[in-house]
Design a protein around this motif. Structure first.
Motif, PDB file in Angstrom:
ATOM      1  N   ALA A 227       0.844  -1.207   0.000  1.00 47.49           N
ATOM      2  CA  ALA A 227       0.000   0.000   0.000  1.00 47.49           C
ATOM      3  C   ALA A 227       0.879   1.257   0.000  1.00 47.49           C
ATOM      4  O   ALA A 227       0.587   2.238  -0.684  1.00 47.49           O
ATOM      5  CB  ALA A 227      -0.926  -0.006   1.212  1.00 47.49           C
ATOM      6  N   HIS A 228       1.967   1.192   0.742  1.00 46.36           N
ATOM      7  CA  HIS A 228       2.884   2.335   0.787  1.00 46.36           C
ATOM      8  C   HIS A 228       3.476   2.595  -0.599  1.00 46.36           C
ATOM      9  O   HIS A 228       3.632   3.740  -1.022  1.00 46.36           O
ATOM     10  CB  HIS A 228       3.995   2.083   1.805  1.00 46.36           C
ATOM     11  CG  HIS A 228       4.944   3.224   1.909  1.00 46.36           C
ATOM     12  ND1 HIS A 228       4.656   4.357   2.629  1.00 46.36           N
ATOM     13  CD2 HIS A 228       6.152   3.437   1.328  1.00 46.36           C
ATOM     14  CE1 HIS A 228       5.662   5.208   2.500  1.00 46.36           C
ATOM     15  NE2 HIS A 228       6.580   4.678   1.715  1.00 46.36           N
TER      16      HIS A 228
ATOM     17  N   ARG B 276       2.110   2.037  -3.479  1.00 46.47           N
ATOM     18  CA  ARG B 276       1.150   2.723  -4.339  1.00 46.47           C
ATOM     19  C   ARG B 276       1.158   4.231  -4.024  1.00 46.47           C
ATOM     20  O   ARG B 276       1.089   5.058  -4.915  1.00 46.47           O
ATOM     21  CB  ARG B 276      -0.250   2.152  -4.140  1.00 46.47           C
ATOM     22  CG  ARG B 276      -1.212   2.622  -5.215  1.00 46.47           C
ATOM     23  CD  ARG B 276      -2.606   2.060  -5.019  1.00 46.47           C
ATOM     24  NE  ARG B 276      -2.669   0.655  -5.330  1.00 46.47           N
ATOM     25  CZ  ARG B 276      -3.707  -0.123  -5.007  1.00 46.47           C
ATOM     26  NH1 ARG B 276      -4.736   0.361  -4.347  1.00 46.47           N
ATOM     27  NH2 ARG B 276      -3.707  -1.389  -5.329  1.00 46.47           N
ATOM     28  N   GLY B 277       1.275   4.532  -2.749  1.00 49.86           N
ATOM     29  CA  GLY B 277       1.361   5.943  -2.355  1.00 49.86           C
ATOM     30  C   GLY B 277       2.613   6.614  -2.906  1.00 49.86           C
ATOM     31  O   GLY B 277       2.564   7.736  -3.413  1.00 49.86           O
TER      32      GLY B 277
ATOM     33  N   LEU C  12       5.095   5.220  11.019  1.00 50.10           N
ATOM     34  CA  LEU C  12       5.667   6.420  10.402  1.00 50.10           C
ATOM     35  C   LEU C  12       5.465   7.685  11.219  1.00 50.10           C
ATOM     36  O   LEU C  12       6.205   8.647  11.049  1.00 50.10           O
ATOM     37  CB  LEU C  12       5.094   6.620   8.986  1.00 50.10           C
ATOM     38  CG  LEU C  12       5.438   5.518   7.981  1.00 50.10           C
ATOM     39  CD1 LEU C  12       4.773   5.788   6.646  1.00 50.10           C
ATOM     40  CD2 LEU C  12       6.948   5.386   7.816  1.00 50.10           C
TER      41      LEU C  12
ATOM     42  N   GLY D  86     -11.202   2.776   0.884  1.00 48.94           N
ATOM     43  CA  GLY D  86     -12.396   3.451   0.382  1.00 48.94           C
ATOM     44  C   GLY D  86     -13.705   2.976   0.999  1.00 48.94           C
ATOM     45  O   GLY D  86     -14.550   3.788   1.384  1.00 48.94           O
TER      46      GLY D  86
ATOM     47  N   ASP E 149      -4.261  11.033   1.975  1.00 49.14           N
ATOM     48  CA  ASP E 149      -4.103  10.043   0.902  1.00 49.14           C
ATOM     49  C   ASP E 149      -3.378  10.697  -0.270  1.00 49.14           C
ATOM     50  O   ASP E 149      -3.824  11.722  -0.789  1.00 49.14           O
ATOM     51  CB  ASP E 149      -5.492   9.537   0.469  1.00 49.14           C
ATOM     52  CG  ASP E 149      -5.407   8.305  -0.431  1.00 49.14           C
ATOM     53  OD1 ASP E 149      -4.396   8.137  -1.145  1.00 49.14           O
ATOM     54  OD2 ASP E 149      -6.371   7.518  -0.424  1.00 49.14           O
TER      55      ASP E 149
ATOM     56  N   SER F 245      -8.424   8.201  -5.474  1.00 49.96           N
ATOM     57  CA  SER F 245      -8.935   7.021  -4.753  1.00 49.96           C
ATOM     58  C   SER F 245     -10.352   7.276  -4.241  1.00 49.96           C
ATOM     59  O   SER F 245     -10.794   8.423  -4.120  1.00 49.96           O
ATOM     60  CB  SER F 245      -8.025   6.683  -3.568  1.00 49.96           C
ATOM     61  OG  SER F 245      -8.215   7.623  -2.529  1.00 49.96           O
ATOM     62  N   ARG F 246     -11.049   6.187  -3.933  1.00 48.57           N
ATOM     63  CA  ARG F 246     -12.395   6.350  -3.368  1.00 48.57           C
ATOM     64  C   ARG F 246     -12.313   7.057  -2.031  1.00 48.57           C
ATOM     65  O   ARG F 246     -13.173   7.847  -1.675  1.00 48.57           O
ATOM     66  CB  ARG F 246     -13.070   4.982  -3.223  1.00 48.57           C
ATOM     67  CG  ARG F 246     -13.450   4.362  -4.569  1.00 48.57           C
ATOM     68  CD  ARG F 246     -13.899   2.948  -4.377  1.00 48.57           C
ATOM     69  NE  ARG F 246     -12.902   2.215  -3.615  1.00 48.57           N
ATOM     70  CZ  ARG F 246     -13.168   1.227  -2.785  1.00 48.57           C
ATOM     71  NH1 ARG F 246     -14.397   0.833  -2.582  1.00 48.57           N
ATOM     72  NH2 ARG F 246     -12.204   0.611  -2.137  1.00 48.57           N
TER      73      ARG F 246
ATOM     74  N   ILE G  83       1.869  11.135   4.652  1.00 44.85           N
ATOM     75  CA  ILE G  83       1.614  11.319   6.091  1.00 44.85           C
ATOM     76  C   ILE G  83       2.890  11.739   6.833  1.00 44.85           C
ATOM     77  O   ILE G  83       2.805  12.420   7.841  1.00 44.85           O
ATOM     78  CB  ILE G  83       1.012  10.085   6.808  1.00 44.85           C
ATOM     79  CG1 ILE G  83       1.824   8.831   6.541  1.00 44.85           C
ATOM     80  CG2 ILE G  83      -0.429   9.894   6.495  1.00 44.85           C
ATOM     81  CD1 ILE G  83       1.507   7.739   7.552  1.00 44.85           C
TER      82      ILE G  83
HETATM   83  P1  ATP Z   1      -9.377   3.228  -2.129  1.00 46.86           P
HETATM   84  O1  ATP Z   1      -9.664   2.017  -1.305  1.00 46.86           O
HETATM   85  O2  ATP Z   1      -9.522   4.506  -1.370  1.00 46.86           O
HETATM   86  O3  ATP Z   1     -10.081   3.289  -3.461  1.00 46.86           O
HETATM   87  P2  ATP Z   1      -6.926   1.959  -2.914  1.00 46.86           P
HETATM   88  O4  ATP Z   1      -7.666   0.683  -2.754  1.00 46.86           O
HETATM   89  O5  ATP Z   1      -6.319   2.292  -4.227  1.00 46.86           O
HETATM   90  O6  ATP Z   1      -7.815   3.180  -2.505  1.00 46.86           O
HETATM   91  P3  ATP Z   1      -5.589   1.200  -0.527  1.00 46.86           P
HETATM   92  O7  ATP Z   1      -4.814  -0.013  -0.853  1.00 46.86           O
HETATM   93  O8  ATP Z   1      -6.904   1.065   0.127  1.00 46.86           O
HETATM   94  O9  ATP Z   1      -5.763   2.068  -1.859  1.00 46.86           O
HETATM   95  O10 ATP Z   1      -4.647   2.167   0.294  1.00 46.86           O
HETATM   96  C1  ATP Z   1      -3.375   2.543  -0.200  1.00 46.86           C
HETATM   97  C2  ATP Z   1      -3.369   4.018  -0.481  1.00 46.86           C
HETATM   98  O11 ATP Z   1      -2.881   4.690   0.681  1.00 46.86           O
HETATM   99  C3  ATP Z   1      -2.372   4.417  -1.582  1.00 46.86           C
HETATM  100  O12 ATP Z   1      -2.924   4.494  -2.856  1.00 46.86           O
HETATM  101  C4  ATP Z   1      -1.921   5.787  -1.169  1.00 46.86           C
HETATM  102  O13 ATP Z   1      -2.601   6.784  -1.855  1.00 46.86           O
HETATM  103  C5  ATP Z   1      -2.190   5.839   0.292  1.00 46.86           C
HETATM  104  N1  ATP Z   1      -0.886   5.889   0.992  1.00 46.86           N
HETATM  105  C6  ATP Z   1       0.003   4.882   1.201  1.00 46.86           C
HETATM  106  N2  ATP Z   1       1.080   5.304   1.879  1.00 46.86           N
HETATM  107  C7  ATP Z   1       0.864   6.628   2.117  1.00 46.86           C
HETATM  108  C8  ATP Z   1       1.599   7.638   2.794  1.00 46.86           C
HETATM  109  N3  ATP Z   1       2.780   7.388   3.364  1.00 46.86           N
HETATM  110  N4  ATP Z   1       1.068   8.878   2.846  1.00 46.86           N
HETATM  111  C9  ATP Z   1      -0.136   9.154   2.280  1.00 46.86           C
HETATM  112  N5  ATP Z   1      -0.872   8.245   1.623  1.00 46.86           N
HETATM  113  C10 ATP Z   1      -0.392   6.996   1.541  1.00 46.86           C
END
Ligand code: ATP
Ligand code: MG
Length: 262
Positions: free
Chosen positions: A35-36, A38-39, A82, A164, A181, A186-187, A200
């Motif tokens: 997940a990180h 993707r961020g 973090l 989401g 986010d 994203s949702r 963050i």
């Molecule tokens: P959603 O469920 O909102 O549609 P998603 O399914 O694409 O989004 P998740 O896997 O639920 O995403 O969460 C990961 C998201 O968290 C990443 O896309 C990113 O935007 C966000 N993210 C990850 N690390 C960080 C960070 N250090 N700071 C800010 N946002 C972050």
């Protein structure tokens, strides 16, 4: 691993090291690392800096939390890893409760996160073990379980790094949600009341600083800050920053192409 100071992504690599260390200590799960990542991709496109739009969203969300009756900060593994210290500092400045809320729930991990938060000065941590006995309606994952005295009764919830489904469910429960986010598409970003499009690691320290200078402002002034903020406009502006940096990359490539052909 030693990261060379002059590496262009030194800070980003240090954050990765920290997450890997937290994985070893049972605070972060493997899925949290992905997940990180993707961020990180969105952060790259934002230029790895806090935009003026993120600063505006931070100001509005701190105002909203200061105006709240029962603000709660929701903490998962990545957030604890973090920015545990900033979570505790922010909670004490805005008088918020802290709740551990995990997608991949285990008692050991809840306890490890609780301990980390307490090491940073938290006196009470909600949502651990049997405390999380209430459910967010319509949610299937273990993340639906919340603390009656925490998220369940909150009017404003700060969810740095949220999924989401859960953001939408919290909004349907009538709560105001502040999300951090990096992905403005994203949702989570679209359904939160206020979305801070920033890392963050940069946003949380800024929220602490903002809370220090807003906490003694009169309520009228806080309401005014909130009224002048539009989340839809702010998200558009963050997206435009990303679009602009992609455009710049094209221009740069074309220029290099022309110079190479000379
Ligand atoms: P959603 O469920 O909102 O549609 P998603 O399914 O694409 O989004 P998740 O896997 O639920 O995403 O969460 C990961 C998201 O968290 C990443 O896309 C990113 O935007 C966000 N993210 C990850 N690390 C960080 C960070 N250090 N700071 C800010 N946002 C972050
Ligand atoms: Mg998701």
């Amino acid at each position: 691993m030693r990261i060379p100071e002059n590496h262009p992504r030194a800070e980003s690599l240090r954050i990765r090291e920290r997450l890997v260390e937290c994985l070893r200590r049972g605070i972060v799960v493997e899925q949290g690392l992905i997940a990180h990542g993707r961020g990180e991709a969105f952060d790259y496109l934002l230029g790895e800096r806090t935009t003026i739009y993120a600063r505006e969203a931070i100001r509005a969300s701190v105002a909203m939390m200061l105006l709240a009756d029962n603000p709660v900060i929701s903490v998962n593994g990545n957030v604890a890893c973090l920015c545990a210290g900033d979570v505790v500092r922010l909670a004490s400045l805005i008088n918020a409760r802290i709740e551990v809320n995990l997608f991949y729930r285990s008692y050991e991990r809840e306890k490890a996160i609780e301990m980390l938060l307490k090491e940073h000065g938290a006196s009470m941590v909600y949502g651990v073990g049997d405390r999380a006995s209430m459910s967010i309606p319509e949610l299937m994952s273990e993340r639906r379980r919340v603390d009656r005295d925490g998220i369940y009764s909150a009017d404003v919830v700060l969810v740095p790094l949220e999924d989401g489904d859960r953001t939408e469910a919290l909004v349907r429960m009538g709560k105001k949600v502040v999300a951090v986010d990096l992905n403005p598409l994203s949702r989570t970003a679209k359904s939160a009341t206020i979305t801070i499009v920033d890392n963050i690691t940069r946003a949380m320290p800024l929220m602490v600083e903002t809370a220090k200078w807003l906490k003694d402002e009169p309520r009228d002034r806080l309401n005014e800050i909130l009224r002048s903020f539009s989340n839809a406009r702010n998200l558009e502006a963050s997206l435009a920053v990303i679009r602009g940096s992609v455009d710049d990359m094209y221009v740069e490539r074309e220029r290099e192409g022309r110079e190479g052909g000379r």
